[in-house]
Design a protein around this motif. Structure first.
Motif, PDB file in Angstrom:
ATOM      1  N   GLY A 207       0.772  -1.228   0.000  1.00 32.62           N
ATOM      2  CA  GLY A 207       0.000   0.000   0.000  1.00 32.62           C
ATOM      3  C   GLY A 207       0.810   1.288   0.000  1.00 32.62           C
ATOM      4  O   GLY A 207       0.239   2.376   0.104  1.00 32.62           O
ATOM      5  N   VAL A 208       2.132   1.195  -0.116  1.00 36.89           N
ATOM      6  CA  VAL A 208       2.964   2.398  -0.152  1.00 36.89           C
ATOM      7  C   VAL A 208       2.797   3.056  -1.521  1.00 36.89           C
ATOM      8  O   VAL A 208       2.887   2.393  -2.555  1.00 36.89           O
ATOM      9  N   ILE A 209       2.540   4.349  -1.515  1.00 35.36           N
ATOM     10  CA  ILE A 209       2.444   5.124  -2.748  1.00 35.36           C
ATOM     11  C   ILE A 209       3.851   5.648  -3.047  1.00 35.36           C
ATOM     12  O   ILE A 209       4.441   6.342  -2.219  1.00 35.36           O
ATOM     13  N   ILE A 210       4.374   5.288  -4.223  1.00 37.31           N
ATOM     14  CA  ILE A 210       5.752   5.632  -4.558  1.00 37.31           C
ATOM     15  C   ILE A 210       5.793   6.664  -5.676  1.00 37.31           C
ATOM     16  O   ILE A 210       5.171   6.496  -6.726  1.00 37.31           O
ATOM     17  N   TYR A 211       6.554   7.725  -5.410  1.00 34.17           N
ATOM     18  CA  TYR A 211       6.898   8.716  -6.419  1.00 34.17           C
ATOM     19  C   TYR A 211       8.373   8.542  -6.719  1.00 34.17           C
ATOM     20  O   TYR A 211       9.163   8.235  -5.817  1.00 34.17           O
ATOM     21  N   THR A 212       8.754   8.736  -7.970  1.00 33.80           N
ATOM     22  CA  THR A 212      10.173   8.678  -8.318  1.00 33.80           C
ATOM     23  C   THR A 212      10.578   9.968  -9.013  1.00 33.80           C
ATOM     24  O   THR A 212       9.782  10.595  -9.712  1.00 33.80           O
ATOM     25  N   VAL A 213      11.829  10.341  -8.788  1.00 30.72           N
ATOM     26  CA  VAL A 213      12.395  11.527  -9.428  1.00 30.72           C
ATOM     27  C   VAL A 213      13.754  11.135  -9.998  1.00 30.72           C
ATOM     28  O   VAL A 213      14.633  10.693  -9.265  1.00 30.72           O
ATOM     29  N   SER A 214      13.896  11.279 -11.310  1.00 26.85           N
ATOM     30  CA  SER A 214      15.186  11.076 -11.975  1.00 26.85           C
ATOM     31  C   SER A 214      15.752  12.455 -12.248  1.00 26.85           C
ATOM     32  O   SER A 214      15.175  13.231 -13.008  1.00 26.85           O
ATOM     33  N   PHE A 215      16.872  12.756 -11.600  1.00 30.29           N
ATOM     34  CA  PHE A 215      17.479  14.077 -11.736  1.00 30.29           C
ATOM     35  C   PHE A 215      18.657  14.024 -12.694  1.00 30.29           C
ATOM     36  O   PHE A 215      19.637  13.333 -12.440  1.00 30.29           O
ATOM     37  N   ASP A 216      18.550  14.778 -13.808  1.00 32.73           N
ATOM     38  CA  ASP A 216      19.608  14.848 -14.809  1.00 32.73           C
ATOM     39  C   ASP A 216      20.181  13.466 -15.092  1.00 32.73           C
ATOM     40  O   ASP A 216      21.359  13.215 -14.895  1.00 32.73           O
ATOM     41  N   PRO A 217      19.320  12.540 -15.525  1.00 30.89           N
ATOM     42  CA  PRO A 217      19.781  11.168 -15.740  1.00 30.89           C
ATOM     43  C   PRO A 217      20.852  11.109 -16.830  1.00 30.89           C
ATOM     44  O   PRO A 217      20.969  11.998 -17.653  1.00 30.89           O
ATOM     45  N   THR A 218      21.575  10.050 -16.811  1.00 29.77           N
ATOM     46  CA  THR A 218      22.669   9.856 -17.757  1.00 29.77           C
ATOM     47  C   THR A 218      22.159   9.526 -19.151  1.00 29.77           C
ATOM     48  O   THR A 218      22.950   9.246 -20.036  1.00 29.77           O
ATOM     49  N   GLY A 219      20.850   9.560 -19.322  1.00 24.39           N
ATOM     50  CA  GLY A 219      20.276   9.204 -20.608  1.00 24.39           C
ATOM     51  C   GLY A 219      20.082   7.705 -20.745  1.00 24.39           C
ATOM     52  O   GLY A 219      19.774   7.199 -21.808  1.00 24.39           O
TER      53      GLY A 219
END
Length: 144
Positions: free
Chosen positions: A87-99
């Protein structure tokens, strides 16, 4: 400065463990007995996940190093799935990914929904991503 080479499973495991109602942090509420409680986790990465920790560095790649060791992407995906199953709500953030298309796909898969996965290419977008996440959490809290 984003550098890449992040060991994502460590953060995902700690986040899920802290939100869990099981040991070693058993103070959390059980979602099965308290369905009105919402739990949120944000997984942020600045690049591709590496294979294994070797303090103070992380070496390797996303492929298994040997037949007994899973790739970090697979491990991250399993951790995110288990947290979401609880039941955990997960947000993800990719910061300046390597492509790296694999890590972007992983982060989208880890998020509870595709709309919960954010891509930030600079500091302003990173701040905006966290503001949007905060607004979504507040909206969920107020409507439920």
């Amino acid at each position: 400065v984003p550098y890449g080479d992040t060991y994502i499973p460590a953060g995902a495991l700690w986040g899920w463990s802290l939100l869990s109602h099981r040991s070693p942090f058993a103070d959390g509420v059980d979602p099965a007995t308290t369905p009105d409680v919402k739990k949120f986790m944000i997984v942020m990465s600045d690049g591709a996940s590496t294979m294994y920790p070797d303090t103070p560095f992380h070496w390797g790649d996303t492929q298994p190093a040997n037949p007994r060791r899973e790739g970090t992407n697979l491990l991250t995906d399993r951790l995110c799935t288990k947290a979401k199953d609880e039941g955990v709500i997960i947000y993800t953030v990719s910061f300046d990914p390597t492509g790296d298309a694999d890590v972007l796909s992983l982060m989208q898969s880890c998020a509870s929904t595709p709309a919960d996965a954010f891509l930030a290419n600079d500091a302003d977008e990173l701040s905006g991503a966290f503001q949007q996440i905060g607004q979504q959490i507040v909206a969920l809290r107020l409507t439920q």
